[in-house]
Design a protein around this motif. Sequence first.
Motif, PDB file in Angstrom:
ATOM      1  N   PRO A  72       0.846  -1.204   0.000  1.00 47.96           N
ATOM      2  CA  PRO A  72       0.000   0.000   0.000  1.00 47.96           C
ATOM      3  C   PRO A  72       0.881   1.254   0.000  1.00 47.96           C
ATOM      4  O   PRO A  72       2.024   1.220   0.477  1.00 47.96           O
ATOM      5  N   PRO A  73       0.385   2.366  -0.528  1.00 53.36           N
ATOM      6  CA  PRO A  73       1.204   3.590  -0.625  1.00 53.36           C
ATOM      7  C   PRO A  73       1.784   4.072   0.704  1.00 53.36           C
ATOM      8  O   PRO A  73       2.866   4.631   0.741  1.00 53.36           O
ATOM      9  N   ASN A  74       1.102   3.841   1.824  1.00 56.83           N
ATOM     10  CA  ASN A  74       1.583   4.348   3.118  1.00 56.83           C
ATOM     11  C   ASN A  74       2.432   3.326   3.875  1.00 56.83           C
ATOM     12  O   ASN A  74       2.817   3.566   5.008  1.00 56.83           O
ATOM     13  N   ASP A  75       2.754   2.201   3.278  1.00 57.83           N
ATOM     14  CA  ASP A  75       3.534   1.144   3.924  1.00 57.83           C
ATOM     15  C   ASP A  75       5.019   1.380   3.654  1.00 57.83           C
ATOM     16  O   ASP A  75       5.471   1.337   2.522  1.00 57.83           O
ATOM     17  N   SER A  76       5.804   1.645   4.717  1.00 62.48           N
ATOM     18  CA  SER A  76       7.230   1.935   4.531  1.00 62.48           C
ATOM     19  C   SER A  76       8.131   0.827   5.078  1.00 62.48           C
ATOM     20  O   SER A  76       9.320   1.051   5.281  1.00 62.48           O
ATOM     21  N   ARG A  77       7.569  -0.373   5.320  1.00 66.71           N
ATOM     22  CA  ARG A  77       8.407  -1.483   5.799  1.00 66.71           C
ATOM     23  C   ARG A  77       9.429  -1.880   4.730  1.00 66.71           C
ATOM     24  O   ARG A  77       9.167  -1.758   3.548  1.00 66.71           O
ATOM     25  N   PHE A  78      10.575  -2.363   5.167  1.00 65.83           N
ATOM     26  CA  PHE A  78      11.595  -2.861   4.255  1.00 65.83           C
ATOM     27  C   PHE A  78      11.338  -4.347   4.038  1.00 65.83           C
ATOM     28  O   PHE A  78      12.049  -5.210   4.544  1.00 65.83           O
ATOM     29  N   GLU A  79      10.299  -4.621   3.298  1.00 67.63           N
ATOM     30  CA  GLU A  79       9.871  -5.997   3.062  1.00 67.63           C
ATOM     31  C   GLU A  79       9.328  -6.068   1.638  1.00 67.63           C
ATOM     32  O   GLU A  79       8.644  -5.166   1.182  1.00 67.63           O
ATOM     33  N   ASN A  80       9.653  -7.143   0.950  1.00 61.39           N
ATOM     34  CA  ASN A  80       9.187  -7.300  -0.411  1.00 61.39           C
ATOM     35  C   ASN A  80       7.743  -7.780  -0.422  1.00 61.39           C
ATOM     36  O   ASN A  80       7.442  -8.833   0.118  1.00 61.39           O
ATOM     37  N   LEU A  81       6.843  -7.022  -0.990  1.00 65.24           N
ATOM     38  CA  LEU A  81       5.443  -7.406  -1.124  1.00 65.24           C
ATOM     39  C   LEU A  81       5.110  -7.380  -2.610  1.00 65.24           C
ATOM     40  O   LEU A  81       4.583  -6.400  -3.127  1.00 65.24           O
ATOM     41  N   ALA A  82       5.444  -8.451  -3.276  1.00 61.99           N
ATOM     42  CA  ALA A  82       5.231  -8.508  -4.719  1.00 61.99           C
ATOM     43  C   ALA A  82       4.639  -9.859  -5.095  1.00 61.99           C
ATOM     44  O   ALA A  82       4.761 -10.835  -4.360  1.00 61.99           O
ATOM     45  N   SER A  83       4.004  -9.876  -6.222  1.00 60.39           N
ATOM     46  CA  SER A  83       3.422 -11.095  -6.762  1.00 60.39           C
ATOM     47  C   SER A  83       3.417 -10.953  -8.275  1.00 60.39           C
ATOM     48  O   SER A  83       4.114 -10.104  -8.824  1.00 60.39           O
ATOM     49  N   VAL A  84       2.633 -11.757  -8.946  1.00 56.77           N
ATOM     50  CA  VAL A  84       2.507 -11.670 -10.394  1.00 56.77           C
ATOM     51  C   VAL A  84       1.032 -11.664 -10.770  1.00 56.77           C
ATOM     52  O   VAL A  84       0.181 -12.137 -10.022  1.00 56.77           O
ATOM     53  N   ASP A  85       0.771 -11.119 -11.921  1.00 55.23           N
ATOM     54  CA  ASP A  85      -0.557 -11.184 -12.510  1.00 55.23           C
ATOM     55  C   ASP A  85      -0.352 -11.498 -13.985  1.00 55.23           C
ATOM     56  O   ASP A  85       0.776 -11.490 -14.478  1.00 55.23           O
ATOM     57  N   PHE A  86      -1.423 -11.777 -14.660  1.00 58.84           N
ATOM     58  CA  PHE A  86      -1.321 -12.227 -16.043  1.00 58.84           C
ATOM     59  C   PHE A  86      -2.029 -11.254 -16.974  1.00 58.84           C
ATOM     60  O   PHE A  86      -3.144 -10.826 -16.707  1.00 58.84           O
ATOM     61  N   LEU A  87      -1.342 -10.928 -18.063  1.00 62.00           N
ATOM     62  CA  LEU A  87      -1.869 -10.020 -19.068  1.00 62.00           C
ATOM     63  C   LEU A  87      -2.126 -10.828 -20.334  1.00 62.00           C
ATOM     64  O   LEU A  87      -1.244 -11.547 -20.799  1.00 62.00           O
TER      65      LEU A  87
END
Length: 140
Positions: A72-87
């Motif tokens: 989220p825009p206000n999240d400043s943790r040093f943690e990877n929060l990523a995934s994938v989606d399909f186009l």
Amino acid sequence: MSIKDIGVIRRAYPGVTLNDVMVACIERSCTAYMDELDREAAEGLVDPAIMKERIHTRAKLLNMCIPKGLRPPNDSRFENLASVDFLFLPLLPKDAPTSDTLANANKHMDHVKLSKLALLVRNAPAIMAKISPGFYSKPM
């Protein structure tokens, strides 16, 4: 193509993002590559034995796996929060105007941005662990 050139294109077409421009470039590159394959086959530049073994059909859809940040825009943790989606991007004719190519990329990228599939992909192991307690083996 430099990031500066991509920015110039983005500014020339209000409403599109840098990612939309990149996806449109990839779509145009794939179309050009398939056009080249078609030309080589038509001119007999490819060994007929190879062409006989390989059935070349023109792709109508470009399938891409898109990395998607979940922070989220206000999240400043040093943690990877990523995934994938399909186009799943329809390929346009090679003579399609740039505005149509960018509008196509923008429309389908908007679907990716709104999709909740990336959350499901990222959280699938935790969800499975909760609904099937015996699914994962216990350490010995």
